[in-house]
Design an enzyme around this catalytic site. Sequence first.
Site, short mmCIF file in Angstrom:
data_model
loop_
_atom_site.label_atom_id
_atom_site.label_comp_id
_atom_site.label_asym_id
_atom_site.label_seq_id
_atom_site.Cartn_x
_atom_site.Cartn_y
_atom_site.Cartn_z
N CYS A 2 37.51 56.18 28.29
CA CYS A 2 37.81 56.66 26.93
C CYS A 2 38.18 58.14 26.96
O CYS A 2 37.87 58.86 27.88
CB CYS A 2 36.60 56.47 26.04
SG CYS A 2 35.96 54.80 26.10
N ARG A 27 44.93 57.93 30.32
CA ARG A 27 43.63 57.39 30.76
C ARG A 27 43.52 55.90 30.49
O ARG A 27 42.60 55.24 30.93
CB ARG A 27 42.49 58.13 30.07
CG ARG A 27 42.38 59.59 30.43
CD ARG A 27 41.50 60.37 29.44
NE ARG A 27 40.11 60.00 29.53
CZ ARG A 27 39.22 60.67 30.26
NH1 ARG A 27 39.61 61.67 31.00
NH2 ARG A 27 37.95 60.30 30.27
N TRP A 76 38.58 52.70 25.84
CA TRP A 76 38.81 51.71 26.91
C TRP A 76 37.60 50.79 26.84
O TRP A 76 36.48 51.20 27.18
CB TRP A 76 38.91 52.40 28.27
CG TRP A 76 38.88 51.47 29.43
CD1 TRP A 76 37.79 51.05 30.14
CD2 TRP A 76 40.00 50.79 30.02
NE1 TRP A 76 38.15 50.18 31.12
CE2 TRP A 76 39.50 50.00 31.08
CE3 TRP A 76 41.36 50.77 29.77
CZ2 TRP A 76 40.32 49.20 31.88
CZ3 TRP A 76 42.18 49.98 30.57
CH2 TRP A 76 41.66 49.20 31.60
N ASN A 102 32.14 58.41 25.32
CA ASN A 102 32.77 57.93 26.55
C ASN A 102 31.62 57.68 27.52
O ASN A 102 30.78 58.54 27.74
CB ASN A 102 33.73 58.99 27.12
CG ASN A 102 34.34 58.53 28.43
OD1 ASN A 102 34.39 57.34 28.71
ND2 ASN A 102 34.79 59.48 29.25
N GLY A 103 31.57 56.47 28.11
CA GLY A 103 30.50 56.16 29.07
C GLY A 103 29.89 54.81 28.77
O GLY A 103 30.45 54.00 28.04
N GLU A 484 43.10 44.54 53.55
CA GLU A 484 43.28 45.51 52.46
C GLU A 484 43.90 46.80 52.99
O GLU A 484 44.80 47.37 52.38
CB GLU A 484 41.96 45.78 51.76
CG GLU A 484 42.03 46.76 50.61
CD GLU A 484 42.99 46.34 49.50
OE1 GLU A 484 43.48 45.20 49.50
OE2 GLU A 484 43.30 47.20 48.65
N LYS A 488 47.50 48.35 51.67
CA LYS A 488 47.60 49.73 51.17
C LYS A 488 48.70 50.47 51.91
O LYS A 488 49.53 51.15 51.32
CB LYS A 488 46.24 50.44 51.36
CG LYS A 488 45.15 49.97 50.43
CD LYS A 488 45.24 50.60 49.08
CE LYS A 488 45.57 49.79 47.87
NZ LYS A 488 45.47 48.41 47.74
N GLU A 491 52.19 49.05 50.91
CA GLU A 491 52.69 49.18 49.54
C GLU A 491 52.95 50.63 49.13
O GLU A 491 53.79 50.88 48.28
CB GLU A 491 51.78 48.48 48.54
CG GLU A 491 50.42 49.07 48.34
CD GLU A 491 49.64 48.31 47.25
OE1 GLU A 491 50.23 47.85 46.27
OE2 GLU A 491 48.43 48.17 47.43
N HIS A 507 47.42 35.31 70.80
CA HIS A 507 48.17 34.06 70.52
C HIS A 507 49.57 34.36 70.02
O HIS A 507 50.14 33.59 69.25
CB HIS A 507 47.39 33.23 69.48
CG HIS A 507 46.06 32.80 70.00
ND1 HIS A 507 45.91 31.85 70.98
CD2 HIS A 507 44.81 33.28 69.75
CE1 HIS A 507 44.63 31.71 71.27
NE2 HIS A 507 43.93 32.56 70.54
N LYS A 606 52.02 47.51 38.23
CA LYS A 606 50.55 47.53 38.28
C LYS A 606 49.99 46.13 38.01
O LYS A 606 49.00 45.75 38.59
CB LYS A 606 50.00 48.51 37.24
CG LYS A 606 48.47 48.63 37.23
CD LYS A 606 47.94 49.12 38.57
CE LYS A 606 46.42 49.11 38.61
NZ LYS A 606 45.91 49.33 39.97
C1 AGP Z 1 47.01 46.10 45.16
O1 AGP Z 1 47.01 47.47 45.51
C2 AGP Z 1 48.26 45.70 44.42
N1 AGP Z 1 48.49 46.57 43.33
C3 AGP Z 1 48.32 44.22 44.09
O2 AGP Z 1 48.19 43.51 45.30
C4 AGP Z 1 47.24 43.70 43.13
O3 AGP Z 1 45.99 43.68 43.78
C5 AGP Z 1 47.62 42.25 42.75
O4 AGP Z 1 48.86 42.29 42.08
C6 AGP Z 1 46.59 41.58 41.84
O5 AGP Z 1 46.50 42.27 40.62
P1 AGP Z 1 45.27 41.93 39.65
O6 AGP Z 1 44.03 42.30 40.39
O7 AGP Z 1 45.50 42.77 38.43
O8 AGP Z 1 45.30 40.47 39.35
#
Ligand code: AGP
Length: 611
Positions: A2, A27, A76, A102-103, A484, A488, A491, A507, A606
């Site tokens: 928030c 935010r 939020w 906020n919190g 992961e 990272k 991407e 393999h 996102k």
């Molecule tokens: C992760 O860094 C990416 N932005 C992407 O893989 C993301 O995790 C994936 O699109 C799933 O999104 P969500 O968690 O909002 O469902």
Amino acid sequence: MCGIVGFTGKKQAAGVLLGGLEKLEYRGYDSAGLAVQGQGGKVQVVKAEGRLGALLSKTDGGNTVEGQCGIAHTRWATHGEPSERNAHPHYSNDKAVVAVHNGIIENYLALRAELEEKGYVFYSQTDTEVAVKLIDYFFKQCGEPLVALSEFMRRARGSYAIAALFEGFPEEVFAARKDSPLLVGIADGECFLASDAPAILAYTRKVYYIGNGEMARLKKGSAEFFDAAGKRIEKASVVLEWSAASAERAGFAHFMLKEIHEQPQAVADTLASFVREGKIDLSGAGLFEETLRRISSLVIVGCGSAYHVGVVAQYAIESIARVPVRVELASEFRYRVPILQENELVLVISQSGETADSLAAVREARARGAKTLAIVNVVGSSIAREAENVIYTLAGPEIAVATTKAYSTQLVAIYALGVALGRARGELGDTEYARLVAELCALPEKISATLRDTESARQVATGLSGAKDAFFIGRGVDFAACLEGSLKMKEISYMHSEAYAAGELKHGTISLVEEGMPVVGVLTQAAVLEKTLSNMSEVKSRGAKLVAITWFSEGEIEKIADFVLHIPKTDERFAASLAVVPLQLMAYYVSVARGLDVDKPRNLAKSVTVE
Ligand code: AGP
């Protein structure tokens, strides 16, 4: 999270408040509101769901709300759906106290019950309304805002930044703070309050940070600060050198770096929502002991990083709860006519709660009569609404496209589920249960400790930023962490990389290893340490440049690896929570070294709300 803005001065407050909220939009929020003291101290409150535009049109750009003292808020949602009713400001029934927050007030349900016994009634589902009415309860007894706030701080548990108006104290704004930030700005004859600097940079760069457990009293052109007991304290001002843009990132170069550093608090907030007095309580997600006991197996579904959390969960939950777990990509699950067993729980993980494939997976599971649970970061999102039950992560808004803090909060949610499942199925005795819960609660501090040395990760990243390809290898949970780390790197730095179960290299893929190729080995699983070390030797002998991420101090590792990034030790099933931090930082610094747009990488969104 928030956003808060407060003002008292010579101008009309509404313009300052609404302009400040606009500066805090980054935010993330789902509703907004403001309260202004008009003639005779009468407070006018206006709230609107959705974007700020709704509030601006409701107040004709602020023109219908008159007065020179007020508070405002962008919400939020953490408790209670996004709605006008739940939007801030919240107020006592006679509007003697009006406030924004906020919190997270962790003990709000107990406080609400106490206040209901005292005759208070509630119009919203929020913890904030409880906070406001608790403050009102004390204010009605003593008539002193600072005493009322001090009593509130004594009773409330959790994190809060509170800005409040009190009847009988015209042209004054009061504030109290614990964990959630609040700062005060002073200009000629005016005083500003904000949760973040961008909201007030247009008026002043001279600010005072309200410390933890402190209160403030803002008047036109001056401010007083107090400790939790109400004792006056002196405070030095700080002159902000930030540009408006960098202020939005709280001085961090990118949102991703800010969110990496927010992980300890995000994980702590999430844990606090289901760990009480050393016990895990998932009843808020409909997971009572009896329900947990009936679960015969789990299918975990997600995309991208959420899927990677599922891979960690498969190792961690099978090890802790001894219940079968399989993990599926949502985009596959939804089309492959899945076979779901009786009493099988389908768990869908999603930060946004809007990913099309993951939403389709929820619908597919429900259509097949399966019990569904979601782990989601956005209150009221589609997946949260369509799954039968939901565990909310409390990471707050995640602005960078590459997820970091949401991933980490999802991890602790699945660990908690695994421990609760193990307890319900009789797999965990009192001692082991208590040890695991304590280890969970120690994770925020261990993540903080890992973040104290970002320089080593930066040096390693700079050294490998010129590479064309990279491998990430590990076994068990370490392999899941590598998935992961590799995503990272791909991407945000556009470096091609692959994550491999270390035993899989021979393999076929070891043929790809060339002179100088970076290989990152994650080593936390004792039972397979030697095996992974020999895999690392194999790639080393073919010219790889080796980076080890580990909590072991075996000389063997130092001998084989060109760089070693140390992390604190935790229960092996929770290792991904610590190993992921240097992996996130390495990807971040490679992207920076390559001069790329870290927060908005090419071709990515996102939230992938389309197929
Ligand atoms: C992760 O860094 C990416 N932005 C992407 O893989 C993301 O995790 C994936 O699109 C799933 O999104 P969500 O968690 O909002 O469902």
